[in-house]
Scaffold this motif. Structure first.
Motif, PDB file in Angstrom:
ATOM      1  N   PRO A   9     -40.617  -0.634 -60.703  1.00 29.23           N
ATOM      2  CA  PRO A   9     -39.225  -0.547 -60.234  1.00 29.23           C
ATOM      3  C   PRO A   9     -39.113  -0.267 -58.742  1.00 29.23           C
ATOM      4  N   THR A  10     -40.022   0.577 -58.226  1.00 29.88           N
ATOM      5  CA  THR A  10     -39.963   0.885 -56.793  1.00 29.88           C
ATOM      6  C   THR A  10     -40.277  -0.348 -55.957  1.00 29.88           C
ATOM      7  N   ASP A  11     -41.251  -1.157 -56.400  1.00 31.32           N
ATOM      8  CA  ASP A  11     -41.593  -2.379 -55.674  1.00 31.32           C
ATOM      9  C   ASP A  11     -40.411  -3.346 -55.654  1.00 31.32           C
ATOM     10  N   LEU A  12     -39.755  -3.493 -56.810  1.00 32.23           N
ATOM     11  CA  LEU A  12     -38.598  -4.387 -56.888  1.00 32.23           C
ATOM     12  C   LEU A  12     -37.461  -3.889 -56.003  1.00 32.23           C
ATOM     13  N   THR A  13     -37.255  -2.590 -56.011  1.00 30.07           N
ATOM     14  CA  THR A  13     -36.187  -2.014 -55.197  1.00 30.07           C
ATOM     15  C   THR A  13     -36.462  -2.207 -53.720  1.00 30.07           C
ATOM     16  N   GLU A  14     -37.714  -1.990 -53.325  1.00 30.47           N
ATOM     17  CA  GLU A  14     -38.099  -2.204 -51.928  1.00 30.47           C
ATOM     18  C   GLU A  14     -37.837  -3.655 -51.528  1.00 30.47           C
ATOM     19  N   SER A  15     -38.239  -4.591 -52.386  1.00 28.74           N
ATOM     20  CA  SER A  15     -38.038  -6.007 -52.092  1.00 28.74           C
ATOM     21  C   SER A  15     -36.559  -6.353 -51.975  1.00 28.74           C
ATOM     22  N   ARG A  16     -35.742  -5.794 -52.865  1.00 25.84           N
ATOM     23  CA  ARG A  16     -34.300  -6.073 -52.822  1.00 25.84           C
ATOM     24  C   ARG A  16     -33.652  -5.508 -51.567  1.00 25.84           C
ATOM     25  N   LEU A  17     -34.091  -4.333 -51.154  1.00 22.77           N
ATOM     26  CA  LEU A  17     -33.548  -3.742 -49.934  1.00 22.77           C
ATOM     27  C   LEU A  17     -33.894  -4.581 -48.705  1.00 22.77           C
ATOM     28  N   ILE A  18     -35.147  -4.994 -48.616  1.00 20.17           N
ATOM     29  CA  ILE A  18     -35.559  -5.805 -47.468  1.00 20.17           C
ATOM     30  C   ILE A  18     -34.838  -7.144 -47.471  1.00 20.17           C
ATOM     31  N   THR A  19     -34.701  -7.740 -48.648  1.00 20.94           N
ATOM     32  CA  THR A  19     -33.962  -9.004 -48.748  1.00 20.94           C
ATOM     33  C   THR A  19     -32.529  -8.827 -48.271  1.00 20.94           C
ATOM     34  N   ALA A  20     -31.902  -7.725 -48.662  1.00 20.42           N
ATOM     35  CA  ALA A  20     -30.513  -7.469 -48.262  1.00 20.42           C
ATOM     36  C   ALA A  20     -30.399  -7.275 -46.754  1.00 20.42           C
ATOM     37  N   ILE A  21     -31.417  -6.672 -46.155  1.00 18.62           N
ATOM     38  CA  ILE A  21     -31.403  -6.472 -44.701  1.00 18.62           C
ATOM     39  C   ILE A  21     -31.596  -7.815 -43.993  1.00 18.62           C
ATOM     40  N   GLY A  82     -45.972  -2.831 -40.491  1.00 21.86           N
ATOM     41  CA  GLY A  82     -45.499  -2.926 -41.868  1.00 21.86           C
ATOM     42  C   GLY A  82     -44.413  -3.977 -42.007  1.00 21.86           C
ATOM     43  N   VAL A  83     -43.563  -4.085 -40.994  1.00 21.71           N
ATOM     44  CA  VAL A  83     -42.529  -5.125 -40.993  1.00 21.71           C
ATOM     45  C   VAL A  83     -43.183  -6.500 -40.978  1.00 21.71           C
ATOM     46  N   LEU A  84     -44.214  -6.653 -40.163  1.00 24.77           N
ATOM     47  CA  LEU A  84     -44.915  -7.927 -40.071  1.00 24.77           C
ATOM     48  C   LEU A  84     -45.506  -8.316 -41.421  1.00 24.77           C
ATOM     49  N   SER A  85     -46.113  -7.355 -42.107  1.00 27.64           N
ATOM     50  CA  SER A  85     -46.688  -7.627 -43.423  1.00 27.64           C
ATOM     51  C   SER A  85     -45.610  -8.014 -44.423  1.00 27.64           C
ATOM     52  N   SER A  86     -44.492  -7.308 -44.385  1.00 29.12           N
ATOM     53  CA  SER A  86     -43.409  -7.586 -45.327  1.00 29.12           C
ATOM     54  C   SER A  86     -42.818  -8.967 -45.115  1.00 29.12           C
ATOM     55  N   LEU A  87     -42.719  -9.387 -43.857  1.00 30.24           N
ATOM     56  CA  LEU A  87     -42.116 -10.680 -43.553  1.00 30.24           C
ATOM     57  C   LEU A  87     -42.890 -11.841 -44.152  1.00 30.24           C
ATOM     58  N   ALA A  88     -44.172 -11.626 -44.463  1.00 28.36           N
ATOM     59  CA  ALA A  88     -44.971 -12.676 -45.101  1.00 28.36           C
ATOM     60  C   ALA A  88     -44.400 -13.062 -46.458  1.00 28.36           C
ATOM     61  N   HIS A  89     -43.674 -12.133 -47.089  1.00 27.44           N
ATOM     62  CA  HIS A  89     -43.088 -12.402 -48.394  1.00 27.44           C
ATOM     63  C   HIS A  89     -41.713 -13.054 -48.297  1.00 27.44           C
ATOM     64  N   PHE A  90     -41.172 -13.141 -47.087  1.00 25.14           N
ATOM     65  CA  PHE A  90     -39.810 -13.658 -46.906  1.00 25.14           C
ATOM     66  C   PHE A  90     -39.781 -14.735 -45.821  1.00 25.14           C
ATOM     67  N   PRO A  91     -40.568 -15.815 -45.996  1.00 28.36           N
ATOM     68  CA  PRO A  91     -40.645 -16.834 -44.936  1.00 28.36           C
ATOM     69  C   PRO A  91     -39.309 -17.504 -44.649  1.00 28.36           C
ATOM     70  N   GLU A  92     -38.415 -17.505 -45.646  1.00 33.09           N
ATOM     71  CA  GLU A  92     -37.113 -18.149 -45.435  1.00 33.09           C
ATOM     72  C   GLU A  92     -36.230 -17.382 -44.470  1.00 33.09           C
ATOM     73  N   HIS A  93     -36.597 -16.145 -44.164  1.00 32.94           N
ATOM     74  CA  HIS A  93     -35.799 -15.315 -43.260  1.00 32.94           C
ATOM     75  C   HIS A  93     -36.452 -15.115 -41.894  1.00 32.94           C
ATOM     76  N   THR A  94     -37.580 -15.789 -41.646  1.00 28.39           N
ATOM     77  CA  THR A  94     -38.245 -15.632 -40.353  1.00 28.39           C
ATOM     78  C   THR A  94     -37.716 -16.660 -39.362  1.00 28.39           C
TER      79      THR A  94
END
Length: 236
Positions: A9-21, A82-94
């Protein structure tokens, strides 16, 4: 642990927060909703939300302020690796030039850590290149050996900061490399670099090692544009 285990749940929540940002749902310099409201919106418990917020706060996505609303940081300015690592999961937002910028950073760093690696341990670099040159002529094999080469060169340089920086975008590096090495010209170009670097390393010509690496990393920028253009055409 099973590889098919559902995300925590924490991983999903983290992903949803970053997606929302990233999507602008929570814009830079805005305040997140109150904890209770945000937990309801995300469908999680407040302890789960707190843990996720602590995680993304460490990476520089948000600023948790005692007694005040949590602020969305300007992550391009206030974030960290950490932001750089996270962005690898969201290529549509780079941004469109994101990969070009990463390659430019490698252009600046690779000549230095490669020269230092040869200076510190030319024998180890030769052993590494001997394995690298034997790579099969397919994209997946090149992705693996090229990452290992640069990763090991940062280690052999003796400066762990190089390794930490490279580790920060491993996943994105490998995803980008899949596109890059789908081009036969890219594979041929890298093989030529590996062989030329072997010669310069055997000669312990540090100036040549540095110049060769700088030239090759610069040429990679144009090859990337070609490979990415072909990939985009294949998708359309």
């Amino acid at each position: 642990m099973s590889w098919n285990s559902p995300p925590r749940p924490t991983d999903l929540t983290e992903s949803r927060l970053i997606t929302a940002i990233l999507s602008g749902r929570f814009p830079i310099d805005s305040n997140l909703p109150a904890e209770r409201e945000l937990a309801v919106e995300l469908g999680v418990t407040r302890p789960t939300l707190r843990e996720a917020l602590q995680r993304i706060s460490r990476d520089g996505w948000v600023e948790i302020r005692q007694g005040r609303p949590t602020r969305v940081r300007d992550y391009w300015i206030e974030g960290n690796l950490g932001v750089l690592s996270s962005l690898a999961h969201f290529p549509e937002h780079t941004p469109n030039d994101f990969v070009d910028n990463l390659l430019t950073i490698r252009l600046l760093l690779a000549p230095a850590y490669t020269r230092m690696a040869v200076a510190q341990s030319s024998t180890s670099v030769i052993e590494l290149l001997t394995e690298t040159i034997q790579v099969n002529d397919d994209g997946r094999s090149y992705v693996s050996v090229d990452w290992q080469l640069h990763h090991q060169l940062t280690i052999l340089s003796g400066n762990p900061i190089f390794t930490l920086i490279l580790n920060g975008f491993e996943e994105l590096y490998c995803k980008m490399a899949e596109i890059y090495f789908s081009l036969s010209e890219s594979r041929e170009h890298s093989r030529g670099y590996y062989m030329a670097l072997m010669g310069a390393t055997r000669a312990r010509d540090l100036d040549q090692v540095e110049a060769l690496t700088r030239e090759t990393m610069g040429e990679t920028l144009s090859l990337w544009s070609q490979a990415n253009s072909n990939w985009q055409k294949d998708l359309s």
